[in-house]
Design an enzyme around this catalytic site. Structure first.
Site, PDB file in Angstrom:
ATOM      1  N   THR A   1       0.719  -1.368   0.459  1.00 34.84           N
ATOM      2  CA  THR A   1       0.135   0.349  -0.023  1.00 34.84           C
ATOM      3  C   THR A   1       1.211   1.268  -0.343  1.00 34.84           C
ATOM      4  OG1 THR A   1      -2.117  -1.058   1.188  1.00 34.84           O
ATOM      5  CG2 THR A   1      -1.318   1.373   1.814  1.00 34.84           C
TER       6      THR A   1
ATOM      7  N   ARG B   1     -13.857  -7.503  -3.470  1.00 29.96           N
ATOM      8  CA  ARG B   1     -13.126  -7.519  -1.752  1.00 29.96           C
ATOM      9  C   ARG B   1     -12.448  -5.719  -1.236  1.00 29.96           C
ATOM     10  NH1 ARG B   1      -7.972  -5.726   0.759  1.00 29.96           N
ATOM     11  NH2 ARG B   1      -7.370  -7.248   2.523  1.00 29.96           N
ATOM     12  N   ILE B   2     -12.507  -5.573  -0.444  1.00 28.35           N
ATOM     13  CA  ILE B   2     -12.037  -3.861   0.339  1.00 28.35           C
ATOM     14  C   ILE B   2     -11.074  -4.418   1.398  1.00 28.35           C
ATOM     15  CG2 ILE B   2     -13.269  -1.879   0.578  1.00 28.35           C
ATOM     16  CD1 ILE B   2     -13.998  -2.406  -1.745  1.00 28.35           C
TER      17      ILE B   2
ATOM     18  N   ASP C   1      -8.918  -2.765   4.756  1.00 28.36           N
ATOM     19  CA  ASP C   1      -9.133  -0.911   5.087  1.00 28.36           C
ATOM     20  C   ASP C   1      -8.555  -0.275   5.124  1.00 28.36           C
ATOM     21  OD1 ASP C   1      -6.537  -2.435   5.244  1.00 28.36           O
ATOM     22  OD2 ASP C   1      -6.019  -0.877   6.328  1.00 28.36           O
TER      23      ASP C   1
ATOM     24  N   THR D   1      -0.589   0.338   6.836  1.00 30.76           N
ATOM     25  CA  THR D   1      -0.461  -1.077   5.606  1.00 30.76           C
ATOM     26  C   THR D   1      -0.301  -2.681   6.293  1.00 30.76           C
ATOM     27  OG1 THR D   1       1.133  -1.794   4.568  1.00 30.76           O
ATOM     28  CG2 THR D   1       1.985  -0.371   5.665  1.00 30.76           C
ATOM     29  N   GLY D   2      -1.151  -3.139   5.643  1.00 33.87           N
ATOM     30  CA  GLY D   2      -0.665  -4.577   6.564  1.00 33.87           C
ATOM     31  C   GLY D   2      -2.356  -5.344   5.851  1.00 33.87           C
ATOM     32  N   HIS D   3      -2.190  -6.363   6.884  1.00 32.34           N
ATOM     33  CA  HIS D   3      -3.376  -7.994   6.518  1.00 32.34           C
ATOM     34  C   HIS D   3      -4.646  -7.177   6.562  1.00 32.34           C
ATOM     35  CE1 HIS D   3      -5.185 -11.883   6.700  1.00 32.34           C
ATOM     36  NE2 HIS D   3      -5.234 -11.403   6.166  1.00 32.34           N
ATOM     37  N   GLY D   4      -5.180  -6.350   6.035  1.00 32.05           N
ATOM     38  CA  GLY D   4      -6.612  -4.841   6.077  1.00 32.05           C
ATOM     39  C   GLY D   4      -7.986  -5.880   6.900  1.00 32.05           C
TER      40      GLY D   4
HETATM   41  N1  ASP Z   1      -3.639  -3.223   3.682  1.00 34.04           N
HETATM   42  C1  ASP Z   1      -4.166  -4.016   2.446  1.00 34.04           C
HETATM   43  C2  ASP Z   1      -4.877  -3.824   2.449  1.00 34.04           C
HETATM   44  O1  ASP Z   1      -5.673  -4.863   3.156  1.00 34.04           O
HETATM   45  C3  ASP Z   1      -2.975  -3.871   2.204  1.00 34.04           C
HETATM   46  C4  ASP Z   1      -1.368  -2.675   2.510  1.00 34.04           C
HETATM   47  O2  ASP Z   1      -2.245  -1.863   3.130  1.00 34.04           O
HETATM   48  O3  ASP Z   1      -0.491  -3.940   2.487  1.00 34.04           O
HETATM   49  O4  ASP Z   1      -5.663  -4.007   1.570  1.00 34.04           O
END
Ligand code: ASP
Length: 342
Positions: free
Chosen positions: A207, A235-236, A238, A258-261
């Site tokens: 992200t 799929r949406i 975070d 940023t991460g596993h939404g």
């Molecule tokens: N958070 C983002 C998502 O899950 C991916 C990311 O930020 O690394 O879509």
């Protein structure tokens, strides 16, 4: 005499800079995504290119602040640089969905008045963060999705682009690898959820985002993403969810995640960090560390955040191997980091 004049002119400049830095702090931090980012995955040339792009982004945003622009403008400017680069999972470098298209999410929030705008699942918008800003400024809503968001874009004079402009070879290969892994898991009789859970972090994160404090004392945050590789069913994540992937309030702080939404939504990450600052009087360092390491880590939520407060303090915690990141402020020269020990 000339020497005296030069010395005295220099002293005055140094003095006025000091006064400005002390009295009117401004600052910016950006990220280009967290993940399994390790030194041995990079050639020296590739590493230098990533560092240069991060630097370009943070300095573009800083220049906006320096020239008296708002934190919202700085955030959007810095994010545009990253969206326009194929290196990061947003705009030009967006990952592929299961159907081999690109669907992007973005949001922006103004800490001055808690105004916010977001778009989700857009396919034909070159810079989704700019459309999120238009939703905030020109609509009566906070979040618009899919075709509706694009028809709003059209009504605002935003050019709709072919989804193919987001195609890149490296993201296509990544989709094929993710599909092969899911297929193999299926052959081993793993159900879909278990197989997806077992997929490496690299397919679930990536992200871009920015947080900034301007000369007027206002903070802002923004986030833009292609989401998760191989995502299905609209799929949406975070990133467009205010409170989860993005949050800003002058009373506490501004955060871009940023991460596993799915984890960031369920743990309301960005708002939780700001709530700890506001109601528990914690520093942004402490609040960020608690949520990223003590709350998310034990449940398997991988990722990181960038945080800024209205004094210009910056914190960049993450629980992954690395996070593309950079910052600059009136009291700190440009910092660029990729790996944990940077
Ligand atoms: N958070 C983002 C998502 O899950 C991916 C990311 O930020 O690394 O879509």
């Amino acid at each position: 005499m000339l020497t005296f004049l030069l010395v005295s002119a220099f002293a005055n400049t140094a003095f006025s800079n000091t006064v400005l830095a002390k009295d009117v702090p401004f600052a910016i931090a950006i990220h280009g995504g967290a993940g399994t980012i390790q030194k041995d995955h990079f050639t020296p040339e590739k590493e230098a290119a990533y560092r240069a792009k991060l630097k370009e982004s943070v300095e573009a945003g800083y220049t906006v602040l320096e020239q008296g622009g708002t934190s919202l403008d700085a955030v959007a400017t810095a994010i545009n640089v990253l969206e326009n680069s194929p290196f990061f999972n947003a705009g030009k470098g967006a990952v592929y969905t299961h159907d081999e298209t690109h669907e992007m999410d973005a949001s922006i929030m103004d800490g001055k008045n808690r105004q916010a705008g977001a778009v989700a699942g857009v396919k034909h918008i070159e810079n989704p963060i700019n459309l999120a800003r238009l939703v905030m400024d020109e609509s009566v809503h906070v979040m618009l999705s899919g075709a509706g968001a694009e028809s709003f874009a059209h009504s605002q004079g935003v050019k709709l682009v072919d989804n193919k402009i987001f195609d890149t070879d490296h993201r296509y290969k990544s989709l094929q690898r993710a599909k092969a892994k899911m297929k193999k898991a299926k052959q081993q009789n793993k159900d879909y959820q278990a197989a997806h859970f077992a997929l490496d972090t690299e397919y679930k994160v990536g992200t871009v985002g920015a947080v900034a404090l301007d000369k007027f004392g206002n903070v802002a945050a923004g986030t833009s993403t292609g989401g998760m590789t191989n995502k299905r069913y609209g799929r949406i994540g975070d990133s467009p969810v205010i409170g989860a992937g993005t949050f800003a309030d002058n009373a506490s702080c501004a955060v871009s995640a940023t991460g596993h939404g799915e984890f960031f939504i369920r743990y309301n990450v960005a708002a939780d960090i700001c709530a700890r600052v506001q109601y528990q009087g914690k520093s942004i360092d402490q609040a960020g560390k608690e949520v990223i390491h003590d709350v998310l880590m034990p449940v398997g939520g991988t990722g990181g955040v960038i945080i800024i407060d209205s004094k210009g303090n910056i914190s960049l915690p993450f629980n992954t191997k690395g996070m593309y990141r950079a910052s600059k402020s009136t009291s700190q020269v440009t910092y660029v980091g990729i790996f944990k020990d940077d």
